[in-house]
Scaffold this active site. Structure first.
Site, PDB file in Angstrom:
ATOM      1  N   SER A  65      64.358  33.466  54.097  1.00 12.44           N
ATOM      2  CA  SER A  65      62.997  33.724  54.990  1.00 12.44           C
ATOM      3  C   SER A  65      63.250  34.760  55.948  1.00 12.44           C
ATOM      4  CB  SER A  65      63.361  32.241  56.022  1.00 12.44           C
ATOM      5  OG  SER A  65      62.505  32.136  56.961  1.00 12.44           O
ATOM      6  N   ASP A 281      59.260  34.269  53.949  1.00  7.05           N
ATOM      7  CA  ASP A 281      58.818  33.196  52.762  1.00  7.05           C
ATOM      8  C   ASP A 281      57.659  32.547  53.038  1.00  7.05           C
ATOM      9  OD1 ASP A 281      59.949  31.858  54.915  1.00  7.05           O
ATOM     10  OD2 ASP A 281      61.083  30.402  53.473  1.00  7.05           O
ATOM     11  N   ARG A 499      71.947  24.763  73.904  1.00  4.88           N
ATOM     12  CA  ARG A 499      72.166  23.972  72.554  1.00  4.88           C
ATOM     13  C   ARG A 499      72.854  24.862  71.748  1.00  4.88           C
ATOM     14  NH1 ARG A 499      68.684  25.646  68.688  1.00  4.88           N
ATOM     15  NH2 ARG A 499      69.343  24.430  67.289  1.00  4.88           N
TER      16      ARG A 499
HETATM   17  C1  16G Z   1      66.159  26.424  60.955  1.00  2.32           C
HETATM   18  C2  16G Z   1      64.950  25.435  61.069  1.00  2.32           C
HETATM   19  C3  16G Z   1      63.987  25.953  61.910  1.00  2.32           C
HETATM   20  C4  16G Z   1      64.521  26.224  63.228  1.00  2.32           C
HETATM   21  C5  16G Z   1      65.791  27.217  63.137  1.00  2.32           C
HETATM   22  C6  16G Z   1      66.391  27.108  64.591  1.00  2.32           C
HETATM   23  C7  16G Z   1      63.885  24.374  59.101  1.00  2.32           C
HETATM   24  C8  16G Z   1      63.390  24.354  57.631  1.00  2.32           C
HETATM   25  N1  16G Z   1      64.255  25.602  59.602  1.00  2.32           N
HETATM   26  O1  16G Z   1      65.779  27.878  60.464  1.00  2.32           O
HETATM   27  O2  16G Z   1      62.818  24.998  61.880  1.00  2.32           O
HETATM   28  O3  16G Z   1      63.603  26.615  64.140  1.00  2.32           O
HETATM   29  O4  16G Z   1      66.576  26.608  62.107  1.00  2.32           O
HETATM   30  O5  16G Z   1      67.710  27.774  64.174  1.00  2.32           O
HETATM   31  O6  16G Z   1      64.168  23.253  59.417  1.00  2.32           O
HETATM   32  P1  16G Z   1      68.766  27.557  65.642  1.00  2.32           P
HETATM   33  O7  16G Z   1      69.362  26.296  65.261  1.00  2.32           O
HETATM   34  O8  16G Z   1      69.746  28.685  64.896  1.00  2.32           O
HETATM   35  O9  16G Z   1      68.312  27.690  66.901  1.00  2.32           O
HETATM   36 ZN    ZN Z   2      60.715  31.064  56.634  1.00  4.34          ZN
END
Ligand code: 16G
Ligand code: ZN
Length: 531
Positions: A65, A281, A499
């Site tokens: 991504s 992506d 979080r």
């Molecule tokens: C992942 C998630 C995305 C989310 C991100 C948060 C999918 C396909 N992708 O890339 O939606 O915004 O995680 O990242 O679910 P974090 O937990 O590091 O904040």
């Molecule tokens: Zn992506």
């Protein structure tokens, strides 16, 4: 049963490095040179998942991504184009961490018996990858994994992530009443382009949108798509260099623009321009423009959700349909002003769920028409079978109603309902702006974002942070939430939450408040509590 000799031979080609792997919200993702064994074993998991589902087609996407070029990753797609079912994430994690060939075999046996997988079932898997140079070798690792259980497979080559989701769903619904389209990339282009042409027919064309493709797969694929969109769509593509892989996502793309609140490299904006950025992506998109006084203005996932919800509600009304409920799903990262706008101006129900597309998607399915977007630009709209039935059985009793019905039908086709899709979301936004003849500035006037700040805090052990209430409240470490609440209370329109990241070894602190200085101070003080 499993051919042990072949498993051992193939597995020896893909030795496990001394690393612990986790299948998280983004699948497996890390430096590409650590992924060989993981992807080999993901092939085994994909085959098992397909066998478990009686031979339904499972998708595998190799991508990292918005991450840098040296990273890569892998994600599994379930038959209807959704993310892999949650309970299987743990199986993928366990298999990827097996130390020896014997342990790999043992874990396969554990899965076969505990999940009652019939190994004599066929296995069908399709896969694709983004433009990363490491993708090719990882595809071979995947193919070796698929051989272990004799899966039938098709290599779709270089794809955007949402294209793979689309293909997976089409393949599983071919010749059924739920048919989702022709199971080819060309079929995807044709479906979206035909619907878009209906949506903008007879409306004056807007100026070209300037499209930053982050030097990723979105660039060649959108150019392909333009052969189908033809004159109906005007675009000026920038950051389309996929030959020089070090440029992938570098100072460009949706994540860069959203995080830095500034234009990408290689894009000189003037106040007349309407700009958009894909991620690496092409499953995320953000829009932006420059105000008359040259300030950068971001139109993120929340703004897109607001625009889409407004438009759909109006269309449903204009079509004379009164039994379709529209709802919006957000995460805690949604700007407070967007939630206010949705609830108080549009009067739509808004749900808040945990970060990660699978949570949003799942919640959105509870509405007849569910709009979901993460602030980072990942999102889509899902139409329930009931909503589709209503839309396709209504004719409208006036020309205006009939035209609204036509638009609703085309909208359900232009939108990729399997997953957030930057191509499809781009067409959705362009449809609305064209139908209304709106500039990005008019769109932006729906509400003003509260200033906000997101900070990363590196902590010793992020797993001690436990959240509830869609990640808006901490229950552990004990007492921390009370301390946060006490500080937030002192800030006008203050809101803050903490979080643990699901993708990085950090804790994230989000803060918003009435003004920029207050927001910065709030973020700083909450960050100080966590550190
Ligand atoms: C992942 C998630 C995305 C989310 C991100 C948060 C999918 C396909 N992708 O890339 O939606 O915004 O995680 O990242 O679910 P974090 O937990 O590091 O904040
Ligand atoms: Zn992506």
């Amino acid at each position: 049963s499993v051919n042990v000799l072949s498993l051992n031979t193939l597995s020896d080609l893909h030795p496990k490095p001394d690393t612990t792997f986790t299948y998280g919200t983004a699948g497996f993702r890390m430096k590409a040179d650590l992924l060989d064994s993981v992807i080999f074993r993901t092939g085994i998991i994909a085959a098992l998942r397909s066998k478990k589902l009686g031979g339904k087609v499972i998708g595998v996407m190799i991508t990292a991504s918005h991450n840098p070029a040296a990273d890569n990753g892998v994600k599994l797609v379930d038959p209807m184009g959704e993310m892999l079912e949650g309970s299987w994430e743990a199986h993928a994690t366990a298999l990827s961490n097996a130390q020896t060939n014997e342990q790999v075999l043992d874990y396969i046996h554990v899965m076969v018996s505990s999940l009652k997988i019939d190994l004599t079932n066929p296995a069908n898997v399709v896969y694709g990858r983004d433009t990363r140079p490491s993708g090719e070798a990882l595809v071979s690792a995947l193919e070796d994994g698929l051989k272990v259980l004799g899966a039938q497979s098709t290599d779709y080559g270089i794809l955007t992530t949402p294209q793979l989701h689309y293909l997976t769903r089409c393949l599983n619904t071919v010749n059924t009443p739920e048919s989702y389209g022709e199971p080819t990339v060309e079929g995807y282009y044709k479906k979206l382009a035909a619907a878009y042409k209906v949506l903008v027919e007879g409306k004056p064309k807007l100026s070209p949108v300037i499209l930053d493709c982050a030097n990723g797969v979105g660039a060649p694929k959108f150019k392909e798509f333009m052969n189908f969109l033809g004159d109906s769509f005007a675009v000026k593509i920038v950051n389309d260099d996929i030959e020089n892989s070090s440029k992938l996502n570098l100072n460009s793309g949706a994540d860069f623009v959203k995080t830095g609140q500034r234009a990408p490299v290689g894009l000189k904006m003037t106040p007349q321009d309407r700009c958009a950025s894909f991620d690496g992506d092409a499953d995320r998109i953000v829009y932006y423009y420059m105000d008359e006084d040259n300030t950068f203005k971001l139109l993120d996932g929340d703004k897109i959700a607001g625009l889409a919800a407004m438009f759909i509600i109006d269309l449903v009304k204009a079509a004379g349909i009164d039994n379709i409920s529209v709802g919006v799903v957000q995460t805690a990262y949604a700007n407070g002003a967007s939630t206010q706008y949705l609830r108080n101006t549009l009067n739509v129900p808004v749900s808040c769920v945990s970060t990660g597309v699978k949570h949003l998607h799942h919640e959105a399915l509870k509405y007849d028409v569910g709009v979901y977007f993460e602030a980072n630009g990942h999102g889509t709209v899902v139409f329930s079978p009931t909503a589709l039935k209503t839309i396709y059985s209504t004719e409208g009793s006036s020309p205006a109603q009939a035209s609204a019905v036509r638009s609703l039908r085309a909208l359900s086709e232009v939108i990729n309902q399997t997953v957030g899709d930057a191509f499809s979301d781009l067409l959705l936004v362009e449809t609305i702006l064209t139908q209304r003849q709106w500039t990005p500035k008019i769109w932006d006037q729906a509400y003003s974002d509260l200033p906000n700040r997101l900070v990363k805090v590196v902590v010793k052990e992020r797993s001690i942070f436990k959240t509830v209430d869609a990640e808006r409240k901490l229950v552990e470490p004990a007492g921390l939430q009370d301390a946060i609440d006490a500080i937030v209370l002192k800030f006008r329109d203050g809101r803050s939450f903490v979080r643990p990241s699901g993708t990085e070894d950090v804790v994230r602190v989000y803060a918003e408040a009435a003004t920029r200085p207050e927001t910065d101070e709030l973020a700083f003080r909450i960050g100080g509590l966590v550190f």
